[in-house]
Scaffold this active site. Structure first.
Site, PDB file in Angstrom:
ATOM      1  N   TYR A 154       3.900  53.351  12.434  1.00 29.07           N
ATOM      2  CA  TYR A 154       2.596  53.618  13.037  1.00 29.07           C
ATOM      3  C   TYR A 154       2.679  53.772  14.554  1.00 29.07           C
ATOM      4  CZ  TYR A 154       0.386  52.759   8.571  1.00 29.07           C
ATOM      5  OH  TYR A 154       0.003  52.838   7.256  1.00 29.07           O
ATOM      6  N   LYS A 180      12.804  46.124   3.650  1.00 23.95           N
ATOM      7  CA  LYS A 180      13.747  47.095   3.074  1.00 23.95           C
ATOM      8  C   LYS A 180      14.992  47.135   3.961  1.00 23.95           C
ATOM      9  CE  LYS A 180      14.474  50.138  -0.177  1.00 23.95           C
ATOM     10  NZ  LYS A 180      14.500  49.829  -1.608  1.00 23.95           N
ATOM     11  N   ASP A 221      10.613  46.812  -3.032  1.00 23.83           N
ATOM     12  CA  ASP A 221      10.401  47.394  -4.372  1.00 23.83           C
ATOM     13  C   ASP A 221      10.377  46.300  -5.439  1.00 23.83           C
ATOM     14  OD1 ASP A 221      12.951  47.308  -3.349  1.00 23.83           O
ATOM     15  OD2 ASP A 221      13.631  49.203  -4.190  1.00 23.83           O
ATOM     16  N   ASP A 237       0.071  47.825   5.062  1.00 21.69           N
ATOM     17  CA  ASP A 237      -1.027  48.736   4.727  1.00 21.69           C
ATOM     18  C   ASP A 237      -1.037  48.992   3.218  1.00 21.69           C
ATOM     19  OD1 ASP A 237      -3.052  50.554   4.840  1.00 21.69           O
ATOM     20  OD2 ASP A 237      -1.911  52.131   5.834  1.00 21.69           O
TER      21      ASP A 237
END
Ligand code: ATP
Length: 336
Positions: free
Chosen positions: A124, A171, A205, A229
Site C-alpha cells: 500500500y 509469507k 496460506d 485487508d
C-alpha cells in the site's frame, strides 16, 4: 464537558450508516459536538479534492473522527483516500474485533478474534511504475521502524485486553526480505512479553485454511497491510458479513473509527445498509473517549435487538426484512 468529534459521512452507504450511528450515540445521551467534514468522491464534487486539507487539519486538531467508507476507483483514477488519510495522519494500527453476535447464526461458534493490521506500508506504499510496455512493478515496502511499532502495539493491546495469544500470518518463505524483516522485528518485540503472552506464526496460506476450519483457535491476529485487508473481510464472513465488523485506526496523536466495509454502491441510497458495523465502530470510539457507560449501554441494546431476532427490525444482509432506519430505531428503543 462535550467532546468534539469529526464526522465524515463519506461515499455510498456512508451517509446512511454514519447518521444512524450519530442518532444512536445521541439517543444514549452522550454529549458530543459533531464537526461535519467532507472526504471521498462526494467531496470532490463540491470541494475539488477527495481529501481536503481542512478535513485533515480538523482530525489532527480534535484527535478523533468517525468516518464512513470512501470509494476507491478500481484500476485507475485517484489514489485510495483511505490509504492517504492513514498515512498523512500516521494512523499506523488498524484494530478490527471480529466476534460472533447473538442471534446471527453462522458456521462457527466461539469466534472472538482481534485483527491488528499494519496500516502505513507494504504494497500500500502505492509505489508502482511501468518498466516497459506490458511490464509493471509494484513495490512492497517494509521498514524496521513500522514493523517494530505494530508488533509493540499488538503485544500491548493483547496484554491490556487480557488476550492470551498473538498469531502472525506472513509469507516470509517467499518474501524473504520484506516479510522476513517484519517477522524479525515482531519477534524482538515479543521477546519483551514472553512471560505474559503466547505467540505463534503461520504462513498465510496455511493460516487461511486454519481460519476457515476452526476460527476459535485464534485470538489476536497480527498482519502486514495487504494481508490484514484481505483477512479482515474473510474474518467478517465468519461472523455474519461486512455489516457487523467495526474498526479503529489508531495513531500516536489521533484515532479514526470506521466500519471495515466499503461504500457498497450496489445498495447505496436504498435504505437497507446494515448500520451495525458503523454503530459498533462508534462504540469503540466512545470507549476510546472514556465514555464507557454509554458504550456498554449501546452494546447491550444492539445485543438485545440481535438476540430478539425480529426480522422486521434487521437488515436483509443478516436475514431481516427491515431497513437501516428500522434497525436503528430498534437499537434506540432497546437502550437500557
Ligand atoms: P472497498 O473496496 O471500498 O473496501 P469492497 O470491495 O470491500 O469495498 P464493499 O463496498 O464493502 O466492497 O461491499 C462488498 C459487499 O458487501 C457488497 O455486496 C455490499 O453490498 C455488501 N456490504 C458491505 N457493507 C454492507 C453493509 N453495511 N450492509 C449490507 N451490506 C453490505
Amino acid at each position: 464537558m462535550s467532546d468534539i468529534v469529526c464526522l465524515i459521512p463519506g461515499d455510498g452507504i456512508g451517509p446512511e450508516v454514519t447518521s444512524a450511528t450519530r442518532r444512536v450515540i445521541e439517543a444514549a445521551g452522550v454529549d458530543i459536538e459533531w464537526a461535519l467534514l467532507p472526504a471521498g468522491t462526494t467531496a470532490l464534487e463540491f470541494c475539488g479534492s477527495v481529501l481536503p486539507e481542512r478535513t485533515l487539519a480538523a482530525i489532527q486538531g480534535h484527535g478523533v473522527a468517525l468516518k464512513g467508507p470512501l470509494t476507491t476507483p478500481i484500476g485507475g483514477g485517484h489514489v485510495s483516500v483511505n490509504v492517504t488519510l492513514r498515512k498523512r495522519l500516521n494512523l499506523f494500527a488498524a484494530v478490527r474485533p471480529v466476534r460472533n453476535l447473538p442471534g446471527i447464526r453462522t458456521r462457527f461458534e466461539n469466534v472472538d478474534l482481534v485483527i491488528i493490521r499494519e496500516n502505513t506500508e507494504g504494497l500500500y506504499s502505492g509505489i508502482e511504475h511501468e518498466i516497459t510496455d506490458g511490464v509493471v512493478g509494484s513495490l512492497k515496502v517494509a521498514t524496521a521502524k513500522a514493523s517494530s511499532r505494530i508488533g509493540r502495539f499488538a503485544f500491548d493491546y493483547a496484554v491490556s485486553r487480557r488476550r492470551g495469544k498473538v498469531t502472525v500470518f506472513h509469507k516470509a518463505n517467499i518474501l524473504k526480505m520484506s516479510d522476513g524483516l517484519f517477522l524479525r522485528c515482531v519477534r524482538q518485540e515479543y521477546a519483551k512479553d514472553r512471560d505474559r503472552l503466547a505467540y505463534d506464526e503461520l504462513i498465510i496460506d496455511n493460516g487461511c485454511m486454519q481460519l476457515v476450519t476452526d476460527p476459535s483457535r485464534f485470538d489476536v491476529l497480527l498482519l502486514e497491510n495487504l494481508y490484514g485487508d484481505i483477512i479482515s473481510d474473510l474474518a467478517a464472513g465468519l461472523v455474519g458479513g461486512l455489516g457487523v465488523v467495526p474498526g479503529a485506526n489508531i495513531g500516536t496523536s489521533c484515532a479514526v473509527f470506521e466500519p471495515v466495509h466499503g461504500s457498497a454502491p450496489d445498495i447505496a441510497r436504498k435504505g437497507i445498509a446494515n448500520p451495525l458495523a458503523c454503530i459498533m465502530s462508534g462504540v469503540m470510539m466512545l470507549n476510546h473517549l472514556g465514555r464507557t457507560q454509554a458504550a456498554d449501554r449501546i452494546r447491550q441494546a444492539y445485543d438485545t435487538v440481535l438476540a430478539d431476532g425480529d426480522p422486521a427490525n434487521l437488515t436483509p444482509d443478516i436475514g431481516g426484512r427491515g431497513t437501516t432506519e428500522s434497525f436503528t430505531d430498534a437499537i434506540i428503543r432497546a437502550l437500557p
